[in-house]
Scaffold this motif. Structure first.
Motif, PDB file in Angstrom:
ATOM      1  N   CYS A  51      27.497  38.710  48.884  1.00 44.48           N
ATOM      2  CA  CYS A  51      27.056  38.507  47.397  1.00 44.48           C
ATOM      3  C   CYS A  51      25.720  37.879  47.222  1.00 44.48           C
ATOM      4  N   PHE A  80      34.906  41.286  47.965  1.00 44.73           N
ATOM      5  CA  PHE A  80      34.496  42.317  47.033  1.00 44.73           C
ATOM      6  C   PHE A  80      33.523  43.257  47.452  1.00 44.73           C
ATOM      7  N   ARG A  81      32.684  43.235  48.277  1.00 44.65           N
ATOM      8  CA  ARG A  81      31.539  44.236  48.916  1.00 44.65           C
ATOM      9  C   ARG A  81      31.764  45.125  49.815  1.00 44.65           C
ATOM     10  N   GLN A 157      36.855  38.725  38.646  1.00 45.62           N
ATOM     11  CA  GLN A 157      36.357  40.224  38.738  1.00 45.62           C
ATOM     12  C   GLN A 157      35.124  40.205  39.695  1.00 45.62           C
ATOM     13  N   GLY A 158      34.782  39.213  39.897  1.00 45.75           N
ATOM     14  CA  GLY A 158      33.294  39.032  40.930  1.00 45.75           C
ATOM     15  C   GLY A 158      33.061  37.855  41.523  1.00 45.75           C
TER      16      GLY A 158
END
Length: 194
Positions: A51, A80-81, A157-158
């Motif tokens: 991120c 997340f990525r 959410q991120g």
């Protein structure tokens, strides 16, 4: 924050169920942390090595700890990525598990890389701190999975997402805003204990 703690009880990971919600967030020995040994304020940072905003924000958390000796930071790696986030996260978690004294250096190395990680960059980060190549452990995956479950329960959410006292901050914020929030939360803790 108390409501968040109650919600955390619903997380289904066996490792998390064995702990209180407070331990899960703030005192889980399987989770990397740095700063004060007996903090007045613990910051929880949900972050991803891929991120770009996390890479900008992470040094600010290190600065907070340097300027506030009664603050600690808990690092909840949140992949997340994609697959490369899992690879980098598992490498870092394995270092925490096997060589906790080297974690911060590996973490900084992973955060400082421009662009996304791959297996080679994760191996290089570990090697750069003088460690032999590691084999990621099953526990490293379980800890990442637990972090994802916690994030889902908290509605994150991120990345970055940061818990500072009773505040959940979505996204990266400036040094001035972060410093102000930390000072407010430290004052609140002091007031609550008085």
């Amino acid at each position: 924050m108390k409501m968040l703690m109650l919600i955390l009880m619903m997380v289904i990971s066996p490792a998390v169920l064995a702990m209180t919600p407070e331990e899960t967030l703030f005192n889980n020995p399987a989770t990397p942390h740095f700063g004060a040994k007996n903090p007045r304020l613990t910051i929880v940072s949900f972050t991803d090595y891929n991120c770009p905003y996390c890479k900008q924000f992470d040094p600010l958390l290190e600065r907070v700890v340097k300027e506030n000796p009664d603050v600690s930071v808990v690092i909840k790696l949140l992949p997340f990525r994609g697959a490369s986030s899992i690879i980098a996260g598992r490498a870092a978690m394995t270092v925490w598990e096997q060589h906790p004294e080297k974690f911060q250096a590996v973490h900084q190395r992973l955060m400082s890389k421009k662009g996304p990680h791959d297996e080679a960059s994760a191996v290089e980060a570990v090697k750069s701190v003088g460690l032999a190549p590691i084999t990621v452990t099953p526990a490293s995956y379980l800890e990442l999975k637990t972090n994802v479950e916690i994030a889902e329960v908290l509605g994150i959410q991120g990345t970055p997402a940061t818990i500072i006292g009773d505040q959940l901050v979505a996204g990266a914020i400036s040094w001035d805003d972060l410093n102000k929030l930390v000072k407010e939360q430290l004052a609140k803790v002091k007031h609550d204990k008085a």
